[in-house]
Design an enzyme around this catalytic site. Structure first.
Site, short mmCIF file in Angstrom:
data_model
loop_
_atom_site.label_atom_id
_atom_site.label_comp_id
_atom_site.label_asym_id
_atom_site.label_seq_id
_atom_site.Cartn_x
_atom_site.Cartn_y
_atom_site.Cartn_z
N ARG A 22 0.79 -1.24 0.00
CA ARG A 22 0.00 0.00 0.00
C ARG A 22 0.83 1.30 0.00
NH1 ARG A 22 -5.23 0.06 3.68
NH2 ARG A 22 -3.74 0.37 5.37
N ASP A 23 2.14 1.20 -0.08
CA ASP A 23 2.94 2.44 -0.13
C ASP A 23 4.25 2.22 -0.89
OD1 ASP A 23 3.41 5.13 0.31
OD2 ASP A 23 4.33 4.82 2.26
N ILE A 24 4.13 1.69 -2.10
CA ILE A 24 5.31 1.45 -2.92
C ILE A 24 5.77 2.77 -3.52
CG2 ILE A 24 6.19 0.26 -4.97
CD1 ILE A 24 4.09 -1.94 -4.35
#
Length: 244
Positions: A22-24
């Site tokens: 969810r936070d690449i």
């Protein structure tokens, strides 16, 4: 191209554990050192989430969710307040790859107040065509986003197909998958059309500079620590999450 392959493999393994990152973003991509120099690590699982319950059932789709992630790279679904799934991690990755190649994304030329930023950027992402998003990039990037945009929340992505796009691109551009990164190769080794050239023929120097610039940005915030410190710390933390 090799970075895309490594990250797609890493994301697939994470998803197999039932976890969404969810936070690449570039800041969360770490490169190994010395004997592990060919390895890529995806760090920071602070806002990661399980998408399956204890019985292995996929969590139900929901709306009106609070925005999570980094606005620059987040998926359209995240901007809309939808529950994000595996496809959204892959959309994140697509934006990261474009950023690393071009040094910018289309919505970066605008300035918005923090309270409106994720809404405004989300609108731009929704309105921009894939053709304009992938302007001047190899057709494989267009195919990547076409595939991602057609996935539904519950769909299991075809990671093999996505990796094949970059294998095909590597073959076309005569890129050897030796996992020697641009920033570890001397200028004398970067010859036109050579197997070591990890940039595309139409703008080798511009793209090489872009990748080097963004790698510098990615590591700037970590000047207080050695690369080894970060790899060991994140590898240990990430291993604990993936083991659950």
């Amino acid at each position: 191209v090799m970075l895309a392959d490594k990250l797609l493999d890493t994301i697939e393994q994470i998803h197999k554990k039932g976890v969404l990152h969810r936070d690449i973003k570039p800041e969360n991509i770490l490169v190994g050192k010395k004997h592990a120099s060919r390895e890529i690590y995806l760090a920071d699982y602070g806002i990661s989430k399980l998408f399956k319950d204890s019985l292995g059932r996929h969590l139900k789709f929901s709306e009106n969710k609070k925005f999570v992630g980094t606005c620059r790279y987040s998926s359209l679904a995240a901007h809309k307040g939808f529950e994000v799934g595996r496809k959204d991690d892959l959309e994140n990755l697509g934006y990261v790859l474009i950023y690393l190649l071009n040094g910018k994304l289309p919505w970066q030329k605008f300035t918005f107040p923090d309270e409106d930023k994720h809404i405004k950027v989300g609108t731009i992402k929704e309105d921009i065509s894939i053709e304009n998003l992938c302007l001047n990039l190899p057709d494989e990037f267009h195919q990547y986003f076409e595939y991602i945009r057609h996935l539904e929340y519950y769909d299991k992505p075809d990671y093999k197909y996505l990796r094949s796009l970059f294998y095909n691109l590597a073959s076309t551009e005569r890129i050897n998958f030796d996992y020697k990164w641009d920033w570890t190769i001397s200028k004398s080794e970067l010859k036109p059309n050579s197997d070591s050239a990890i940039v595309f023929q139409d703008s080798k120097e511009a793209r090489k500079s872009s990748i080097e610039l963004n790698f510098a940005r990615m590591t700037k915030s970590r000047e207080r620590y050695s690369t080894k410190d970060f790899i060991l710390a994140h590898k240990s933390a990430d291993a604990k999450i993936l083991a659950t």
